[in-house]
Design a protein around this motif. Structure first.
Motif, short mmCIF file in Angstrom:
data_model
loop_
_atom_site.label_atom_id
_atom_site.label_comp_id
_atom_site.label_asym_id
_atom_site.label_seq_id
_atom_site.Cartn_x
_atom_site.Cartn_y
_atom_site.Cartn_z
N THR A 1 -39.66 -46.67 28.39
CA THR A 1 -38.54 -47.60 28.52
C THR A 1 -37.21 -46.95 28.89
OG1 THR A 1 -38.10 -47.43 26.13
CG2 THR A 1 -39.58 -49.20 26.86
N ASP A 2 -37.05 -45.66 28.63
CA ASP A 2 -35.75 -45.03 28.84
C ASP A 2 -35.55 -44.66 30.30
OD1 ASP A 2 -33.31 -43.63 27.54
OD2 ASP A 2 -34.21 -42.09 28.82
N PRO A 3 -34.45 -45.08 30.93
CA PRO A 3 -34.23 -44.80 32.36
C PRO A 3 -34.18 -43.31 32.68
CG PRO A 3 -32.77 -46.57 31.61
CD PRO A 3 -33.41 -46.00 30.38
N SER A 4 -33.52 -42.51 31.86
CA SER A 4 -33.41 -41.08 32.15
C SER A 4 -34.76 -40.39 32.11
CB SER A 4 -32.45 -40.40 31.16
OG SER A 4 -31.13 -40.85 31.35
N LEU A 5 -35.57 -40.73 31.11
CA LEU A 5 -36.89 -40.11 31.01
C LEU A 5 -37.81 -40.61 32.13
CD1 LEU A 5 -37.44 -40.12 27.14
CD2 LEU A 5 -36.64 -38.26 28.63
N GLN A 6 -37.65 -41.88 32.53
CA GLN A 6 -38.39 -42.38 33.68
C GLN A 6 -38.02 -41.59 34.93
OE1 GLN A 6 -40.31 -45.89 34.13
NE2 GLN A 6 -41.00 -44.75 32.34
N ASN A 7 -36.72 -41.32 35.10
CA ASN A 7 -36.27 -40.53 36.25
C ASN A 7 -36.85 -39.12 36.22
OD1 ASN A 7 -34.78 -42.73 37.05
ND2 ASN A 7 -32.80 -41.89 36.42
N CYS A 8 -36.93 -38.55 35.02
CA CYS A 8 -37.51 -37.20 34.88
C CYS A 8 -38.97 -37.19 35.34
CB CYS A 8 -37.41 -36.73 33.43
SG CYS A 8 -35.75 -36.30 32.88
N LEU A 9 -39.71 -38.23 34.98
CA LEU A 9 -41.11 -38.29 35.37
C LEU A 9 -41.26 -38.47 36.88
CD1 LEU A 9 -42.44 -40.48 32.45
CD2 LEU A 9 -43.04 -38.11 32.88
N ILE A 10 -40.38 -39.27 37.47
CA ILE A 10 -40.40 -39.44 38.93
C ILE A 10 -40.09 -38.11 39.61
CG2 ILE A 10 -39.25 -40.57 40.87
CD1 ILE A 10 -38.78 -42.98 38.96
N LEU A 11 -39.09 -37.40 39.08
CA LEU A 11 -38.74 -36.10 39.64
C LEU A 11 -39.89 -35.11 39.49
CD1 LEU A 11 -36.73 -34.08 40.84
CD2 LEU A 11 -35.81 -33.73 38.52
N LEU A 12 -40.54 -35.12 38.35
CA LEU A 12 -41.66 -34.21 38.11
C LEU A 12 -42.76 -34.42 39.14
CD1 LEU A 12 -42.97 -32.05 36.32
CD2 LEU A 12 -43.80 -33.89 34.84
N ARG A 13 -43.04 -35.66 39.45
CA ARG A 13 -44.06 -35.95 40.46
C ARG A 13 -43.66 -35.39 41.82
NH1 ARG A 13 -45.72 -42.10 41.29
NH2 ARG A 13 -43.47 -42.25 41.56
N ALA A 14 -42.40 -35.59 42.21
CA ALA A 14 -41.94 -35.11 43.52
C ALA A 14 -41.96 -33.58 43.60
CB ALA A 14 -40.53 -35.63 43.80
#
Length: 216
Positions: free
Chosen positions: A83-96
């Motif tokens: 649910t947390d936007p920052s942690l969601q962004n971290c996961l998206i960055l990790l994938r990239a």
């Protein structure tokens, strides 16, 4: 000496005062147990935990611990990760980063919303990623088109293709040479890397499943 209690202000202080990424990482390791204790159901510390795990995530990236960053995302509170936007962004960055999608990495770092307290880590990682990529490209190519080189470093590819002097200068400033007739950049030769980065790429399916679950 015992560290001060975990707080948003303390995390900001650690982030800005650490003399190296390794020092930042080692300090945050010391705080992980305290963060874990705060990760209880219905915890009112979600903002603090978001900042801690986001900062810890970037500390992993800044010390080139990509596989370990994935493992850390599994240890953090999973309800918060969903649910947390920052942690969601971290996961998206990790994938990239894992997939080596260079253009996406820069777009995520520059355009996704990051908390002000986390900005120093985000900006530091962009610089680190550029420098690391520049070394990799220097070892991989004897000659490269300006647009391709610009893409690796998150620069304007269209301007690079036109031979924009400002972009060409970014490469020649670090020892590359520019062949204006052939429209090619020649990277400065670098000695071979001392060791290959073996980060268990056979685990890519696991990380993709993780990001797919939480990253939307």
């Amino acid at each position: 000496m015992d560290l001060p209690p975990l707080s948003k202000d303390q995390l900001s202080a650690v982030l800005t005062s650490s003399r190296s990424p390794t020092e930042l990482f080692n300090t945050l390791v010391e705080y992980e147990y305290e963060a874990c204790l705060k990760s209880t159901p219905n915890s009112n510390e979600s903002e603090l935990l978001s900042l801690f795990y986001s900062t810890f995530f970037f500390a992993h990236l800044l010390t080139d611990q990509i596989y370990e960053a994935r493992a850390m995302t599994q240890r953090m509170p999973q309800d918060l990760a969903q649910t947390d936007p920052s942690l969601q962004n971290c996961l998206i960055l990790l994938r990239a980063v894992w997939q080596r999608k260079y253009e996406s990495v820069y777009k995520i770092l520059r355009e996704l919303p990051w908390p002000d307290r986390l900005r120093p880590a985000v900006e530091s990682y962009e610089t680190y990623f550029q420098e690391k990529t520049l070394r990799e490209v220097s070892r991989a190519y004897e000659a490269i088109r300006p647009a391709a080189a610009a893409n690796y470093l998150g620069l304007d590819t269209a301007a690079a293709e036109q031979g924009d002097p400002a972009i060409i200068q970014k490469f020649t400033a670090v020892g590359w040479t520019w062949d204006g007739n052939k429209k090619l950049l020649h990277p400065k030769p670098l000695p071979p890397a001392l060791g290959k980065d073996v980060r268990l790429y056979d685990e890519v399916s696991e990380i993709m499943a993780l990001v797919g679950k939480y990253g939307g």
